[in-house]
Scaffold this active site. Structure first.
Site, PDB file in Angstrom:
ATOM      1  N   CYS A  79       0.836  -1.198   0.000  1.00 48.54           N
ATOM      2  CA  CYS A  79       0.000   0.000   0.000  1.00 48.54           C
ATOM      3  C   CYS A  79       0.879   1.261   0.000  1.00 48.54           C
ATOM      4  O   CYS A  79       1.548   1.532  -0.979  1.00 48.54           O
ATOM      5  CB  CYS A  79      -0.967  -0.053   1.174  1.00 48.54           C
ATOM      6  SG  CYS A  79      -2.361   1.045   0.990  1.00 48.54           S
ATOM      7  N   HIS A  94      -3.809  -5.706   1.141  1.00 47.67           N
ATOM      8  CA  HIS A  94      -3.447  -6.074   2.514  1.00 47.67           C
ATOM      9  C   HIS A  94      -3.940  -7.488   2.767  1.00 47.67           C
ATOM     10  O   HIS A  94      -4.878  -7.942   2.128  1.00 47.67           O
ATOM     11  CB  HIS A  94      -4.151  -5.163   3.527  1.00 47.67           C
ATOM     12  CG  HIS A  94      -3.686  -3.753   3.513  1.00 47.67           C
ATOM     13  ND1 HIS A  94      -2.504  -3.361   4.076  1.00 47.67           N
ATOM     14  CD2 HIS A  94      -4.257  -2.640   3.006  1.00 47.67           C
ATOM     15  CE1 HIS A  94      -2.380  -2.050   3.919  1.00 47.67           C
ATOM     16  NE2 HIS A  94      -3.421  -1.582   3.271  1.00 47.67           N
TER      17      HIS A  94
END
Lengths: 517, 269
Positions: A343, A446
């Site tokens: 991310c 994630h």
């Protein structure tokens, strides 16, 4: 969801509050969820107001606290945004995202003269609570921090005001590990206004590490002093599998033990690190020594370096530059050390981060040069992308391995021509980027390390670089099994009959309903 | 005889040692001969000095902050707990009897008092760190290593509480509430440690706390990012890093402590 829709029917509720943060509320609430579910009840978790860094993405793409998501798993149900209708998520320095029922409602900074939002928040909490009470038989509520903050009590919607809405008796949890728990329990009760004090039904002394018999006189003294029972002394449980709520816990993560025979994986301890539960599955692997650090010697000694998710990529990139870690990571990459970015960490690995409207750096528009290890450019957008997905790995060390994951990000990253994606998402989008034959990669996903096959493939790639034999796929540390272990330990230590009495229920159902996992 | 100030905490990690070290340097800067004292040190934190002394690391740092040499008398005993059962060793060769826990407590207290007496003859002021929360009566030493010692040497007591995890008012109020009345009266001041945010927001809460407990706030110490002493694998960091640390601690007290109240405590009030 087990919609029962009996109209006026209302779930019995019980609330777990703490004398402070990190006393183990989330874990105990998860244990109660599992215990009631095993006893044949339909049960759901609820936390009205939550401040947390780690979030969980619900099936409909909303964002709630990680702990509520996991508590729902312990209940054997699918999490919904109503289980944590208000989530405050720190974003930039002094700023927070206010997420209402899974969606970003506002971003704001600290403003002492801001209008009081207590009434609005209580309305949201009350509506979600009412909805859940119609659908389930038992609700396990969790509070936040301490209910006895003298300077905040008026505006504290998370604790006693939510307990009042749910008509829930309160179990107050104290942390024996840090000491002073008996005093904190007594003090909390005596500082509460009388209408709140009567809601406290008893104490739970958590994380106790000694002989309970030795504790007995002190327990009796606390009961005599407060007139309230101690309903359980819970031993210190390790590896409960329930996520911690807050970044503060990382500061007390001990330095990894001597890494003999273990892969040393260094996660950069960025100032705005988020979603660090991404790394729990790595930590649970026997051949991994995981370290959160920004110390040069730790980074240099690592078998692999991970740049984790961050709530503020631009700021954390500047932080890395200030420490000189940017050039160090480039040197490690040049020497063939595997580097992964997740991310915000993925954005930092790219060539350019562009934030013309200054969403990241407090209003100052900026364009920063990234580490330049992936041929990617990132732009920050006002809209946040949130969702759960299934993806297929395109990484050379794990070809076509399927993973589950979720996305929470505001940036959009474009690969330069010729650069391959790291994952192919189920909706056909390509995610992330790969370079250096798979040694360097980044993704917006994630949670993908939860997939055992993918995790093992990456670790075995690191093992081969050391000249070590690859290991077989580790037996899946089943969350379900961990919830059962947790529930067993808590059930053994808790006066469960007293808790059923508080709920107005007889006890375990004789005929146990099968519950879904 | 030197005046003794006793520092106790609401929890482990509340900031007792931090405050003792800061106070040692602050008092040394005032020209006082100050010494730290920790009756029960933590065996797991012990460091071996070149002189052959085994002392709690925090005592060694506090002695340096006080600009004096570490002595065996500053930390007569080290304790570790095995399944809640105390195991004591004497840092300066103190011998303790085997046998019942009551006998062990009695011998430990006697060893502490004689070490304290030794220090009191040499210094102007002794900054004493307690052991855990004084109301955790189920733990060995909660009584005699905290308020028991304070009573024996007529020391005013400072209660330190960390605010970073929340629940600070409850833990302060509850600790005072569970202390026997004569012990509660020994507590002269409250220190709120590691505060982040706007002090103005905290003031109404602190005023209420003072009103409820009858205790004065000796100081609210802000959390200072990067103030912690850098740790290098259990070893002490370099001399200059340590000096800078002590200097910053003393400056923090100078800025945020009620010096008038501290002076009263130094006069034994």
């Amino acid at each position: 969801m087990n919609a029962i829709n009996t109209g006026s029917r209302r779930a019995a509720a019980i609330m777990v509050q703490g004398t402070a943060s990190h006393v183990g509320k989330s874990t105990l609430a998860a244990a109660l969820c599992r215990i009631f579910a095993r006893h044949g009840y339909s049960v759901a978790p609820f936390k009205g107001w939550n401040m947390a860094l780690n979030s969980y993405v619900t099936a409909d793409g909303g964002e709630i606290g990680r702990a509520q998501g996991e508590q729902a798993e312990a209940c054997g149900i699918e999490a919904t945004v109503h289980m944590n209708p208000i989530l405050i998520k720190p974003s930039a320095p002094g700023k927070s995202h206010i997420i209402v029922r899974g969606r970003v409602f506002a971003e704001r900074g600290y403003a002492p003269d801001a209008p009081d939002e207590t009434a609005y928040m209580l309305q949201v909490i009350g509506e979600s609570l009412a909805l859940l009470r119609r659908e389930y038989e038992i609700l396990v509520l969790e509070g936040a921090g301490s209910p006895a903050e003298l300077n905040l009590m008026e505006r504290d919607v998370a604790n006693m005001k939510t307990a009042a809405l749910a008509e829930a008796p309160v179990l107050l949890v104290g942390d024996m590990e840090r000491g002073g728990a008996l005093a904190a329990c007594a003090g909390t009760v005596s500082l509460l206004p009388v209408e709140d004090r009567v809601r406290v039904a008893g104490f739970i002394l958590n994380k106790f590490g000694g002989d309970p018999a030795r504790l007995q006189p002190a327990v009796a003294a606390l009961e005599a002093h407060t007139g309230l029972p101690v309903l359980g002394v819970i031993p210190h449980l390790s590896a409960t599998g329930v996520a911690e709520e807050d970044g503060a816990v990382l500061e007390s993560t001990p330095r990894a033990a001597a890494a003999d025979g273990k892969l040393q994986i260094c996660v950069l301890r960025l100032p705005h690190i988020s979603n660090f539960t991404d790394f729990d599955p790595l930590q649970a692997e026997k051949d991994v020594a995981l370290l959160f650090s920004t110390a040069a010697e730790d980074v240099a000694a690592a078998d692999a370096v991970i740049l984790p998710g961050t709530r503020n990529s631009m700021y954390d990139l500047l932080f890395l530059q200030k420490l000189g870690l940017d050039s160090m990571i480039r040197r490690l990459a040049a020497a063939g050390v595997p580097i992964a970015g997740i991310c915000g960490g993925f954005q930092i690995l790219g060539e350019m981060l562009s934030d013309p409207e200054g969403r990241e750096l407090g209003g100052r528009g900026a364009e920063l040069r990234g580490l330049g290890l992936l041929p990617v450019r990132t732009h920050f957008l006002p809209e946040k992308k949130v969702g759960r997905t299934v993806a297929e790995s395109r990484l050379p060390f794990a070809p076509n391995v399927k993973v589950r994951g979720y996305e929470i990000h505001r940036g959009q990253s474009e690969r330069k021509a010729g650069c391959r994606p790291a994952f192919l998402l189920q909706d056909g989008r390509e995610d992330g980027a790969v370079a250096a034959g798979g040694l360097i990669w980044g993704t917006y996903l994630h949670g993908f390390f939860d997939s055992p096959a993918f995790r093992r493939a990456w670790l075995n790639m690191l093992r081969r670089r050391r000249g070590w034999q690859p290991l077989g796929e580790a037996a899946e540390a089943e969350r379900s099994r961990r919830f059962d272990c947790l529930a067993d330990a808590v059930e053994a230590a808790l006066d469960l009959q007293a808790i059923y009495d508080l709920l107005g229920l007889d006890g375990p159902r004789k005929e146990r309903k099968a519950w879904r996992k | 005889m030197a005046q003794v100030i006793m520092v106790v905490g609401t929890t482990a990690g509340a900031g007792k040692s931090f405050f003792c070290t800061a106070l040692c340097r602050f008092l040394a800067d005032l020209g006082l001969r100050a010494a730290p004292f920790t009756g029960l040190g933590r065996a797991e934190r012990a460091v071996l000095l070149p002189e052959g002394l085994l002392l709690d690391r925090d005592v060694v740092l506090a002695a340096e902050a006080a600009r004096t040499s570490p002595l065996a008398a500053m930390n007569p005993l080290l304790v570790r707990e095995e399944d809640g059962i105390p195991v004591l060793t004497g840092s300066g060769g103190t011998k303790l009897p085997a046998g019942s826990e009551a006998a062990l407590a009695e011998a430990a207290f006697a060893a502490m008092l004689s070490a304290m007496e030794e220090l009191q003859a040499e210094y102007d002021v002794i900054v004493t760190g307690g052991y855990g929360n004084p109301t955790d009566t189920y733990r060995f030493g909660a009584g005699f290593a905290n308020l028991g010692l304070a009573a024996a040497v007529k020391a005013p007591v400072v209660l330190v509480a960390g605010i970073d995890r929340g629940g600070v008012y409850a833990s302060v109020a509850g600790t005072l509430e569970l202390l026997p009345v004569q012990d509660r009266e020994r507590v002269r001041g409250l220190v709120i440690n590691r505060f982040r945010g706007d002090m103005k927001l905290l003031q109404p809460g602190l005023a209420l706390l003072s009103q409820i407990t009858g205790k004065t706030v000796l100081g609210v110490l802000p959390y200072v990012h990067g103030l912690d002493l850098p740790k290098a694998d259990g070893a002490l960091p370099g001399r200059s890093a340590r000096e800078e640390y002590y200097r910053r601690l003393a400056a923090l007290l100078a800025q945020y402590l009620d010096i008038g109240l501290l002076q009263e405590m130094l006069r034994g009030k």
